[in-house]
Design an enzyme around this catalytic site. Structure first.
Site, mmCIF file in Angstrom:
data_model
loop_
_atom_site.group_PDB
_atom_site.id
_atom_site.type_symbol
_atom_site.label_atom_id
_atom_site.label_comp_id
_atom_site.label_asym_id
_atom_site.label_seq_id
_atom_site.Cartn_x
_atom_site.Cartn_y
_atom_site.Cartn_z
ATOM 1 N N SER A 427 0.791 -1.222 0.000
ATOM 2 C CA SER A 427 0.000 0.000 0.000
ATOM 3 C C SER A 427 0.825 1.274 0.000
ATOM 4 O O SER A 427 0.365 2.299 -0.473
ATOM 5 C CB SER A 427 -0.962 -0.004 1.190
ATOM 6 O OG SER A 427 -0.257 -0.235 2.382
ATOM 7 N N HIS A 455 -5.080 -3.049 -3.100
ATOM 8 C CA HIS A 455 -4.553 -2.110 -4.096
ATOM 9 C C HIS A 455 -4.246 -2.767 -5.441
ATOM 10 O O HIS A 455 -3.639 -2.130 -6.303
ATOM 11 C CB HIS A 455 -3.291 -1.434 -3.546
ATOM 12 C CG HIS A 455 -3.558 -0.690 -2.283
ATOM 13 N ND1 HIS A 455 -4.096 0.569 -2.262
ATOM 14 C CD2 HIS A 455 -3.423 -1.063 -0.985
ATOM 15 C CE1 HIS A 455 -4.259 0.957 -1.008
ATOM 16 N NE2 HIS A 455 -3.858 -0.021 -0.212
ATOM 17 N N LYS A 486 -11.331 0.856 -2.547
ATOM 18 C CA LYS A 486 -10.237 1.480 -3.301
ATOM 19 C C LYS A 486 -10.700 1.695 -4.753
ATOM 20 O O LYS A 486 -11.483 2.582 -5.000
ATOM 21 C CB LYS A 486 -8.983 0.612 -3.239
ATOM 22 C CG LYS A 486 -8.676 0.058 -1.854
ATOM 23 C CD LYS A 486 -8.081 1.072 -0.921
ATOM 24 C CE LYS A 486 -7.623 0.436 0.365
ATOM 25 N NZ LYS A 486 -7.964 1.152 1.565
HETATM 26 N N1 PMP Z 1 -5.530 -3.689 3.263
HETATM 27 C C1 PMP Z 1 -4.788 -2.752 2.688
HETATM 28 C C2 PMP Z 1 -3.531 -3.157 1.994
HETATM 29 C C3 PMP Z 1 -5.187 -1.409 2.749
HETATM 30 O O1 PMP Z 1 -4.430 -0.455 2.190
HETATM 31 C C4 PMP Z 1 -6.380 -1.077 3.415
HETATM 32 C C5 PMP Z 1 -6.899 0.364 3.479
HETATM 33 N N2 PMP Z 1 -5.959 1.319 3.684
HETATM 34 C C6 PMP Z 1 -7.110 -2.097 4.017
HETATM 35 C C7 PMP Z 1 -6.669 -3.388 3.919
HETATM 36 C C8 PMP Z 1 -8.354 -1.797 4.789
HETATM 37 O O2 PMP Z 1 -9.414 -1.630 3.935
HETATM 38 P P1 PMP Z 1 -10.644 -0.652 4.270
HETATM 39 O O3 PMP Z 1 -10.153 0.743 4.104
HETATM 40 O O4 PMP Z 1 -11.641 -1.027 3.258
HETATM 41 O O5 PMP Z 1 -11.067 -0.948 5.654
#
Ligand code: PMP
Length: 634
Positions: A427, A455, A486
């Site tokens: 991320s 992502h 996302k």
């Molecule tokens: N996994 C990754 C790699 C993320 O970047 C994120 C969000 N930043 C999440 C899980 C969590 O997802 P959500 O924002 O839908 O709760």
């Protein structure tokens, strides 16, 4: 008012058993005499041979009224710590040899009175070394309605005595250890330091007790000190109950201290408000700005068809789902979306969670337990890390996307059951997991494999289907996690995999069981975005083209950049500088995140540019040029 001093002493076989004293009004004398006698007679040390209650008239004008010393407590877990606390007190009095004073205190064991010790020469000044000096003729101010107290209140009696002693001429401090074998709390006191309780100064069961008054001054003053200690009547007021001894600590203080710490390290976070839909350009703080920080890589959130799907579902099915999926919260939209997601990821089945965070947390915690081992990439997302922690499994962190390091770690680590888990696209750095090797290693070692596609969905793979498509279907993890928040532009998380896995999670994943399911509008708009992703692959291609273009412009401007995903990291290093750069870019109309610890390691702060399919080339060229200029200037 006629006042009397009452002093009780009890002994057995010529040895002191107990003693107590009071100053009371004439009318109270009979009752107090009886109380004191009863106390002497019923002492736990056993029957007494001799009990004496001495009653003396006092002149009211002679009485010295003192405020109780302020009380504080030093918590010590054993006598060694207790002695250290006493040593610290002595050093505060500028006593050259605290250890020697403590030895005198040890030697005072069994003495009825206190040692009167010259604080500097350590000479004993009391005329009778066996008897010592006694501080007597004192009491606390009593409430008129106060019930008689027949048992000993160590704290109140000691505080009264210490207050009297602290005001004695030439006395600079006092040390006391009770000879009561069941009472291990001692104290040190002085007019300056107040009454400092030390919770443990000796071993339980020990009868070792003693008292030292520390004298500083001319020998000529000794007589005056002893007269005061033994004869001056003192009444102490303002004793507070023990649990109110100190001003109550501010229970919120740790919060402000913690936030101050964050501020000083450039890690304090604030909110920025967006006043328009999240798109390539957004309205915030009264100005249009280029959005380079959003995870909506395909700009579905502002797409009219996606919005309409949400509006339609809210109109038709209401705003909330009313319960978890296992109670009232399961609707046609949820089931349809799960089916579509399973099909999209070419898996047998799928399960929705209200957020991606919950999907990771709930799934890992449900699959693993304390007897398992989880192998986790060092740059995995916080929701994975938290899921691992919640499972109570042993967590083995391996070097970022380093399959050789992982292989070595796997060979070296004994386990019966476990999981390897990784982001598909990381991320913060936007790099891609080596999925084929990752899956191969999990198979070789009999581990479950789990990949977070937050992502990668909508970004990598020929048609934006994610990491499995990116590697041409060569490898497939056991557990595929994804988000709707996302590329798909909505919110929510999901798990795809075999039906057995989904069935298990439906029964075991606590966020699925105990949290209200996503709203009909969320499910319907996610469904629409997914449909558009499949029918309009040109968005994925536009995104890819934008990333290539943006990286080229950055490189041209002297910031070599490359990315195969929507995320373009730009290294900065220092947290505060990263913040300053992001702040300056904001002023120049660009929204871009400064990513800092704990999201990334300390000292590795970076700018994270996140691109959208809908950015124009002009926007990207301006952003690249401006970022390079600001980095050069700051
Ligand atoms: N996994 C990754 C790699 C993320 O970047 C994120 C969000 N930043 C999440 C899980 C969590 O997802 P959500 O924002 O839908 O709760």
């Amino acid at each position: 008012m006629k006042l009397y001093s009452l002093k009780m002493r009890a002994s057995a076989a010529s040895k002191h058993v107990s003693g107590s004293e009071r100053i009371v009004e004439a009318a109270e004398v009979p009752r107090s005499t009886a109380d004191l006698a009863e106390r002497g007679m019923s002492h736990p040390r056993g029957p007494v041979d001799f009990l004496n209650v001495k009653i003396e008239r006092l002149q009211e004008a002679d009485i010295l009224h003192l405020d109780a010393l302020p009380v504080s407590t030093v918590k010590t877990k054993d006598s060694r710590e207790g002695r250290e606390a006493m040593g610290a007190f002595l050093r505060g009095l500028e006593i050259a040899s605290p250890d020697k004073v403590l030895r005198v205190l040890d030697a005072a064991r069994g003495m009825r009175g206190a040692v009167l010790l010259d604080a500097d020469t350590l000479e004993r000044l009391e005329p009778d070394h066996t008897r010592g000096v006694r501080a007597t003729c004192m009491d606390r101010e009593r409430e008129t309605e106060e019930p008689p107290c027949k048992s000993k209140n160590h704290y109140a009696e000691a505080l009264v005595l210490a207050t009297k002693v602290a005001h004695a001429p030439h006395i600079i401090g006092e040390l006391c250890i009770s000879d009561d074998p069941d009472y291990v709390t001692g104290y040190v006191s002085s007019a300056a330091a107040g009454y400092r309780r030390i919770t443990c100064v000796k071993e339980m069961g020990s009868e070792d007790g003693g008292r030292v008054f520390l004298y500083r001054g001319d020998r000529a003053g000794v007589r005056e000190t002893i007269d005061y200690l033994e004869r001056q009547p003192v009444i102490v007021s303002g004793l507070k109950p023990l649990n109110a001894e100190a001003p109550r600590p501010d229970k919120w203080k740790f919060l402000s201290e913690s936030l101050d710490g964050l501020r000083s390290q450039g890690l304090y976070r604030t909110l920025r408000r967006m006043d328009s839909a999240q798109s390539a350009e957004v309205l915030c703080d009264g100005r249009k700005r280029i959005m380079l920080a959003s995870n909506h890589y395909l700009d579905f959130s502002s797409d009219e068809r996606v919005r309409k799907a949400a509006a339609f579902a809210a109109e038709a099915f209401g705003t909330g789902s009313g319960g978890s999926r296992l109670t009232t919260g399961n609707g046609a939209w949820h089931e349809r979306l799960e089916k579509a997601l399973a099909e999209f990821k070419a898996c047998e089945s799928a399960l929705l969670f209200s957020t991606g965070y919950e999907a990771n947390l709930g799934t890992i915690a449900a699959l693993m337990d304390k007897d398992c081992v989880i192998f986790s990439d060092e740059l995995n997302h916080a929701s994975i890390i938290d899921g691992c922690r919640l499972s109570r499994a042993r967590i083995v962190v391996y070097r970022h996307n380093d399959m050789e390091a992982l292989a070595k770690t796997l060979r070296r680590t004994p386990f019966e059951r476990g999981l390897i888990v990784s982001d598909a696209v990381f991320s913060m750095d936007g790099d891609i997991l080596d999925l084929p090797t990752f899956v191969q290693l999990s198979e070789k070692h009999g581990l479950l494999s789990m990949v977070d596609e937050a992502h990668s969905t909508g970004v990598i793979g020929k048609n934006g289907y994610g990491i499995v498509e990116h590697f041409n279907g060569q490898a497939r993890p056991d557990v595929l996690m994804g988000t709707l928040s996302k590329s798909l532009g909505v919110e929510g998380g999901f798990i795809c995999g075999r039906e057995l896995l989904i069935d298990y999670l439906r029964n075991k994943a606590r966020p699925f069981i105990f949290s209200t399911s996503m709203t009909p509008a969320t499910a319907a708009s996610s469904m629409k975005a997914l449909e558009l992703l499949r029918t309009e692959p040109e968005r994925v291609l536009a995104l890819r083209d934008n990333v290539r273009f943006f990286c080229e412009r950055l490189t041209d401007a002297g910031l070599p950049a490359h990315s195969e995903t929507a995320i373009v990291p730009i290294a900065v290093g220092d947290e505060k500088r990263a913040l300053r750069v992001a702040e300056e870019l904001w002023k120049r109309g660009i929204v871009l995140s400064a990513i800092r610890y704990p999201t990334v390691r300390r000292g590795e702060a970076r700018l994270r540019a996140a691109l959208m399919s809908s950015h124009t080339k002009e926007q990207l060229a301006y952003a690249a040029k401006t970022i390079a200029a600001v980095l050069k200037a700051l």
